[in-house]
Write a protein that holds these residues in place. Structure first.
Motif, PDB file in Angstrom:
ATOM      1  N   ILE A   1       0.881  -1.170   0.000  1.00  0.00           N
ATOM      2  CA  ILE A   1       0.000   0.000   0.000  1.00  0.00           C
ATOM      3  C   ILE A   1       0.913   1.213   0.000  1.00  0.00           C
ATOM      4  O   ILE A   1       1.366   1.674   1.047  1.00  0.00           O
ATOM      5  CB  ILE A   1      -0.942  -0.001   1.213  1.00  0.00           C
ATOM      6  N   GLY A   2       1.209   1.733  -1.193  1.00  0.00           N
ATOM      7  CA  GLY A   2       2.202   2.792  -1.324  1.00  0.00           C
ATOM      8  C   GLY A   2       1.658   4.019  -2.029  1.00  0.00           C
ATOM      9  O   GLY A   2       0.655   3.956  -2.744  1.00  0.00           O
ATOM     10  N   ILE A   3       2.349   5.142  -1.816  1.00  0.00           N
ATOM     11  CA  ILE A   3       1.992   6.414  -2.431  1.00  0.00           C
ATOM     12  C   ILE A   3       3.240   7.013  -3.067  1.00  0.00           C
ATOM     13  O   ILE A   3       4.298   7.058  -2.436  1.00  0.00           O
ATOM     14  CB  ILE A   3       1.401   7.409  -1.397  1.00  0.00           C
ATOM     15  N   GLN A   4       3.111   7.442  -4.309  1.00  0.00           N
ATOM     16  CA  GLN A   4       4.195   8.100  -5.019  1.00  0.00           C
ATOM     17  C   GLN A   4       3.799   9.545  -5.303  1.00  0.00           C
ATOM     18  O   GLN A   4       2.696   9.803  -5.789  1.00  0.00           O
ATOM     19  CB  GLN A   4       4.494   7.378  -6.343  1.00  0.00           C
ATOM     20  N   TYR A   5       4.709  10.483  -4.990  1.00  0.00           N
ATOM     21  CA  TYR A   5       4.431  11.905  -5.154  1.00  0.00           C
ATOM     22  C   TYR A   5       5.190  12.472  -6.351  1.00  0.00           C
ATOM     23  O   TYR A   5       6.312  12.055  -6.651  1.00  0.00           O
ATOM     24  CB  TYR A   5       4.817  12.685  -3.895  1.00  0.00           C
ATOM     25  N   ASP A   6       4.556  13.423  -6.996  1.00  0.00           N
ATOM     26  CA  ASP A   6       5.170  14.151  -8.093  1.00  0.00           C
ATOM     27  C   ASP A   6       4.577  15.557  -8.095  1.00  0.00           C
ATOM     28  O   ASP A   6       3.563  15.811  -7.430  1.00  0.00           O
ATOM     29  CB  ASP A   6       4.923  13.458  -9.427  1.00  0.00           C
ATOM     30  N   ALA A   7       5.195  16.465  -8.822  1.00  0.00           N
ATOM     31  CA  ALA A   7       4.707  17.849  -8.811  1.00  0.00           C
ATOM     32  C   ALA A   7       5.041  18.541 -10.119  1.00  0.00           C
ATOM     33  O   ALA A   7       6.053  18.226 -10.772  1.00  0.00           O
ATOM     34  CB  ALA A   7       5.300  18.632  -7.640  1.00  0.00           C
ATOM     35  N   GLU A   8       4.180  19.458 -10.505  1.00  0.00           N
ATOM     36  CA  GLU A   8       4.448  20.385 -11.597  1.00  0.00           C
ATOM     37  C   GLU A   8       4.742  21.753 -10.982  1.00  0.00           C
ATOM     38  O   GLU A   8       4.054  22.178 -10.053  1.00  0.00           O
ATOM     39  CB  GLU A   8       3.248  20.469 -12.544  1.00  0.00           C
ATOM     40  N   VAL A   9       5.756  22.427 -11.500  1.00  0.00           N
ATOM     41  CA  VAL A   9       6.215  23.675 -10.895  1.00  0.00           C
ATOM     42  C   VAL A   9       6.006  24.829 -11.868  1.00  0.00           C
ATOM     43  O   VAL A   9       6.395  24.744 -13.042  1.00  0.00           O
ATOM     44  CB  VAL A   9       7.704  23.590 -10.498  1.00  0.00           C
ATOM     45  N   LEU A  10       5.381  25.873 -11.369  1.00  0.00           N
ATOM     46  CA  LEU A  10       5.209  27.120 -12.116  1.00  0.00           C
ATOM     47  C   LEU A  10       6.012  28.206 -11.413  1.00  0.00           C
ATOM     48  O   LEU A  10       5.857  28.425 -10.213  1.00  0.00           O
ATOM     49  CB  LEU A  10       3.726  27.513 -12.179  1.00  0.00           C
ATOM     50  N   LYS A  11       6.864  28.899 -12.174  1.00  0.00           N
ATOM     51  CA  LYS A  11       7.743  29.915 -11.595  1.00  0.00           C
ATOM     52  C   LYS A  11       7.376  31.296 -12.128  1.00  0.00           C
ATOM     53  O   LYS A  11       7.200  31.475 -13.337  1.00  0.00           O
ATOM     54  CB  LYS A  11       9.205  29.603 -11.917  1.00  0.00           C
ATOM     55  N   THR A  12       7.258  32.255 -11.220  1.00  0.00           N
ATOM     56  CA  THR A  12       7.004  33.650 -11.572  1.00  0.00           C
ATOM     57  C   THR A  12       7.918  34.539 -10.731  1.00  0.00           C
ATOM     58  O   THR A  12       8.484  34.102  -9.720  1.00  0.00           O
ATOM     59  CB  THR A  12       5.533  34.037 -11.320  1.00  0.00           C
ATOM     60  N   LYS A  13       8.038  35.786 -11.128  1.00  0.00           N
ATOM     61  CA  LYS A  13       8.902  36.722 -10.406  1.00  0.00           C
ATOM     62  C   LYS A  13       8.260  37.108  -9.073  1.00  0.00           C
ATOM     63  O   LYS A  13       7.050  37.319  -8.995  1.00  0.00           O
ATOM     64  CB  LYS A  13       9.145  37.976 -11.253  1.00  0.00           C
ATOM     65  N   PHE A  14       9.077  37.188  -8.040  1.00  0.00           N
ATOM     66  CA  PHE A  14       8.609  37.551  -6.704  1.00  0.00           C
ATOM     67  C   PHE A  14       9.380  38.783  -6.239  1.00  0.00           C
ATOM     68  O   PHE A  14      10.546  38.701  -5.844  1.00  0.00           O
ATOM     69  CB  PHE A  14       8.823  36.382  -5.742  1.00  0.00           C
ATOM     70  N   ASP A  15       8.740  39.946  -6.312  1.00  0.00           N
ATOM     71  CA  ASP A  15       9.375  41.217  -5.953  1.00  0.00           C
ATOM     72  C   ASP A  15       8.730  41.747  -4.679  1.00  0.00           C
ATOM     73  O   ASP A  15       7.805  42.549  -4.700  1.00  0.00           O
ATOM     74  CB  ASP A  15       9.219  42.221  -7.097  1.00  0.00           C
ATOM     75  N   ILE A  16       9.234  41.264  -3.544  1.00  0.00           N
ATOM     76  CA  ILE A  16       8.652  41.667  -2.267  1.00  0.00           C
ATOM     77  C   ILE A  16       9.050  43.099  -1.900  1.00  0.00           C
ATOM     78  O   ILE A  16       8.335  43.780  -1.162  1.00  0.00           O
ATOM     79  CB  ILE A  16       9.079  40.688  -1.146  1.00  0.00           C
ATOM     80  N   HIS A  17      10.161  43.583  -2.451  1.00  0.00           N
ATOM     81  CA  HIS A  17      10.594  44.939  -2.118  1.00  0.00           C
ATOM     82  C   HIS A  17       9.606  45.972  -2.637  1.00  0.00           C
ATOM     83  O   HIS A  17       9.285  46.950  -1.948  1.00  0.00           O
ATOM     84  CB  HIS A  17      11.987  45.196  -2.703  1.00  0.00           C
ATOM     85  N   SER A  18       9.091  45.766  -3.858  1.00  0.00           N
ATOM     86  CA  SER A  18       8.095  46.695  -4.405  1.00  0.00           C
ATOM     87  C   SER A  18       6.820  46.663  -3.580  1.00  0.00           C
ATOM     88  O   SER A  18       6.190  47.696  -3.326  1.00  0.00           O
ATOM     89  CB  SER A  18       7.795  46.341  -5.863  1.00  0.00           C
ATOM     90  N   LEU A  19       6.449  45.462  -3.130  1.00  0.00           N
ATOM     91  CA  LEU A  19       5.255  45.337  -2.298  1.00  0.00           C
ATOM     92  C   LEU A  19       5.422  46.067  -0.971  1.00  0.00           C
ATOM     93  O   LEU A  19       4.528  46.802  -0.525  1.00  0.00           O
ATOM     94  CB  LEU A  19       4.939  43.857  -2.053  1.00  0.00           C
ATOM     95  N   LEU A  20       6.577  45.882  -0.325  1.00  0.00           N
ATOM     96  CA  LEU A  20       6.804  46.536   0.970  1.00  0.00           C
ATOM     97  C   LEU A  20       6.870  48.057   0.826  1.00  0.00           C
ATOM     98  O   LEU A  20       6.379  48.787   1.684  1.00  0.00           O
ATOM     99  CB  LEU A  20       8.099  46.007   1.594  1.00  0.00           C
ATOM    100  N   ASN A  21       7.468  48.524  -0.262  1.00  0.00           N
ATOM    101  CA  ASN A  21       7.525  49.976  -0.484  1.00  0.00           C
ATOM    102  C   ASN A  21       6.124  50.554  -0.657  1.00  0.00           C
ATOM    103  O   ASN A  21       5.818  51.646  -0.159  1.00  0.00           O
ATOM    104  CB  ASN A  21       8.381  50.288  -1.700  1.00  0.00           C
TER     105      ASN A  21
END
Length: 375
Positions: A267-287
């Motif tokens: 009784i086993g489980i196998q994990y996999d994932a699809e990855v979506l990458k986008t730009k993360f600009d936290i400095h603009s958000l904090l400003n």
């Protein structure tokens, strides 16, 4: 110069490694801010000190009485609740552990913001391997690094759409030996260093024993009973060669590695994932937030200088999953039914014919012989 070290060397590795506070900036579970220290626990891997979440307690994975006690392999202490390796979750309540993800796709289950000081980046390694390595494993597995990982790059948002497949096994196969059915049911296989059997735990234990037999010591993350038998850097070449031989012998029948019999779970489980990458600009958000809410962010300017941030989001891609079932192709009943069908098709055979054959071969033959002898 000594070839072996002890727990002091591992303690030095832990002391110089970045702490959880040095890496984690903020954590969010199902839309609520939570403490990262409550979600993540340190664990030793071949690449050093890492952090894991949603893992079973160390006492449920490792046989503490059979391994050294001078340093930890896994520092997780949250016991499983309303969950088992064989039956999974036994209720629909939210109060379960390991934590259960949602399948509705309305919001991410886990959101983590990681931070690093740009001044701490080492140009010798950062130019090739940037960012963080992310691994997915079963909650009962001892968390370990491997060649297969997902990269979370600096100043990017990495959204992981997790998928998994489940393999079940019919209870009728419990009568067959594991070598024939090619899997183990829970509690059917016992390990020396691990309380919970999984193929990954079995391989880690087997690699530890194989490395000790080859080099007289083990790598610092491998479970072992003696903390004074830790390989130093001078033994690194021996450890690498031992692991290469282990990988080569793993597929050879009747080899020393093959005797480990690290078969998958029934009784086993196998994990996999699809990855979506986008730009993360936290400095603009904090400003922008400082302009709107200056009274809240008036002291945040100095702390953000020279920092790089990375966001990781994790959620289930689909609310349903594909399940495969392992069962016997032909049982005893199927065999008898097929034999009867074939005999009836090709020979016109029936139970009445069997009685007639018995009659002609015994009673009728005896009566005929008796009649001939009298005449």
């Amino acid at each position: 110069m000594r070839n072996f070290s002890d727990a002091a060397a591992v303690q030095h590795i832990i002391e110089v490694s970045p702490s959880l506070k040095d890496i984690f900036y903020a954590c969010r579970w199902r839309g609520k801010d939570v403490s990262c220290q409550d979600l993540f626990q340190p664990v030793l891997t071949s690449e050093g000190l890492c952090f894991t979440t949603n893992t079973m307690a160390a006492s449920e994975i490792i046989r503490q009485e059979n391994v050294q006690q001078d340093y930890f392999y896994l520092n997780s202490s949250i016991p499983s609740k309303n969950w088992s390796l064989k039956g999974g979750y036994n209720s629909n309540e939210e109060d379960v552990y390991p934590k259960r993800g949602r399948g509705n796709g309305a919001d991410t289950d886990l959101r983590v913001i990681l931070k690093e000081h740009t001044i701490d980046r080492d140009g010798l390694c950062y130019g090739v391997n940037k960012g963080y390595k992310v691994y997915l494993q079963h909650p009962a597995d001892m968390p370990q690094s491997s060649l297969y990982y997902y990269a979370a790059l600096p100043e990017q948002t990495s959204s992981f759409a997790v998928k998994f497949s489940v393999t079940n096994t019919s209870d009728t196969l419990e009568n067959y030996p594991p070598k024939i059915r090619q899997c183990y049911f829970p509690k059917e296989r016992q390990l020396k260093y691990f309380r919970t059997y999984t193929p990954n735990n079995c391989r880690l234990e087997c690699m530890s024993e194989y490395t000790f037999d080859s080099c007289g010591c083990v790598w610092f993350h491998m479970p072992h009973k003696d903390s004074s038998s830790i390989c130093r850097e001078l033994k690194r070449g021996c450890v690498i060669k031992a692991l290469e031989r282990y990988a080569a012998e793993e597929s050879q029948p009747d080899s020393k590695v093959d005797k480990c019999q690290c078969l998958p779970l029934c009784i086993g489980i196998q994990y996999d994932a699809e990855v979506l990458k986008t730009k993360f600009d936290i400095h603009s958000l904090l400003n922008a937030m400082k302009v709107v809410y200056p009274e809240w962010y008036q002291n945040e300017t100095d702390g953000e200088q020279g920092m790089s941030y990375t966001m990781i989001e994790l959620y289930y891609k689909e609310p349903r999953y594909m399940s495969m079932r392992r069962s016997e192709l032909f049982g005893l009943t199927d065999f008898l039914a097929n034999c009867g069908g074939l005999l009836g098709l090709f020979l016109g055979f029936s139970f009445l014919s069997l009685v007639e054959i018995f009659y002609y071969c015994t009673l009728r033959l005896g009566c005929t012989l008796r009649k001939d002898t009298r005449t």
